[in-house]
Design an enzyme around this catalytic site. Sequence first.
Site, PDB file in Angstrom:
ATOM      1  N   VAL A 175      -0.442   2.313   1.517  1.00 62.16           N
ATOM      2  CA  VAL A 175      -1.378   1.427   2.223  1.00 62.16           C
ATOM      3  C   VAL A 175      -0.670   0.773   3.411  1.00 62.16           C
ATOM      4  O   VAL A 175      -1.210   0.702   4.525  1.00 62.16           O
ATOM      5  CB  VAL A 175      -1.948   0.358   1.260  1.00 62.16           C
ATOM      6  CG1 VAL A 175      -2.684  -0.741   2.018  1.00 62.16           C
ATOM      7  CG2 VAL A 175      -2.884   1.022   0.247  1.00 62.16           C
ATOM      8  N   LYS A 176       0.565   0.306   3.193  1.00 60.95           N
ATOM      9  CA  LYS A 176       1.329  -0.337   4.272  1.00 60.95           C
ATOM     10  C   LYS A 176       1.651   0.661   5.380  1.00 60.95           C
ATOM     11  O   LYS A 176       1.582   0.335   6.574  1.00 60.95           O
ATOM     12  CB  LYS A 176       2.614  -0.945   3.688  1.00 60.95           C
ATOM     13  CG  LYS A 176       3.571  -1.550   4.719  1.00 60.95           C
ATOM     14  CD  LYS A 176       2.991  -2.799   5.365  1.00 60.95           C
ATOM     15  CE  LYS A 176       3.800  -3.286   6.568  1.00 60.95           C
ATOM     16  NZ  LYS A 176       5.171  -3.611   6.307  1.00 60.95           N
TER      17      LYS A 176
END
Length: 315
Positions: A175-176
């Site tokens: 996600v990051k």
Amino acid sequence: MGDNETTTSIGWIGAGRMGYAMIERLLDAGHDVSVYNRTRSKAEPLAQRGAKLVDSPAQLADRDVVFVMVAASEDLEAVTIGEDGLLTADSSPQIIVDSSTVSATVSEKIRGLAAERGTALLAAPVSGNPKVVRSGKLTLAVSGPKEAFDRAEPLLKPLGRGVTYVGEGEVARLVKICHNVFLGVVVQSLAEITVLAERGGTSRQAFLEFLNNSVMGSTFTRYKSPAFVNLDFTPTFTNILLRKDFDLGLEAAREHGVPMPVAALAAEMVSSAIGAGHTTEDFATLLLEQARRSGVELVSENVDVDDGLGTDTNG
């Protein structure tokens, strides 16, 4: 951990610029925080604000929840399973929250070793920098056992404005990376349209003010506006770090069979900026490369531009 989260004891490993600002927010929220930093003197001012300082990660093993914010995978291994590491003591924390930038492989290894001791690991990469932390606008993506997240969430909330549980295992790391790929794509596009607007006769300040007040404006475009207008490229994130995230993102895209043509092109523009020598400045230097390719000579407009973060320290 009791109804009152402030009775939960917190350990913190890594008081660098980001860690330091995040510890300050926990102290301001009334939490009991003990801190280990490799260079103890850098953490000394936190003691005056109520933090307790310890001399090894192992001395934090009796804390309920321990946060880790270190620079690299080898650092995470050192502070958890190395000499006097957090997971080498007789007792173990209930939860480790790791906000370090590390590989999923190393994180999985530490997750397994922690689980053997009854400790849950939450991967919690953050989006922001120290100024973003102090303005209460940090965001966190968290993955790992849902039960551990539910227990740790009250401690995560004072750190910023957004704490999102994104799933099991290491998915928060992806996600990051997706977030940072978008960062690069947006700043490259912003550079292109800003140079076009200037070439057509407007100032960067006027164009960005219009954009920031429109539906297309965002916290990010506001935050980058002072750099674009005044050509101040003091680093918040470098092209070298951004290229690393593009590489990871494109690798994940191939692994999952997801074509990313726009991201791939933006990654080449970042490589081009690195080739031109923009390695230690902020990645907003993509603007300089766009101007060079366009035959536009940029000069600082020397005007005061609001970065949108303000001075709110209470979140």
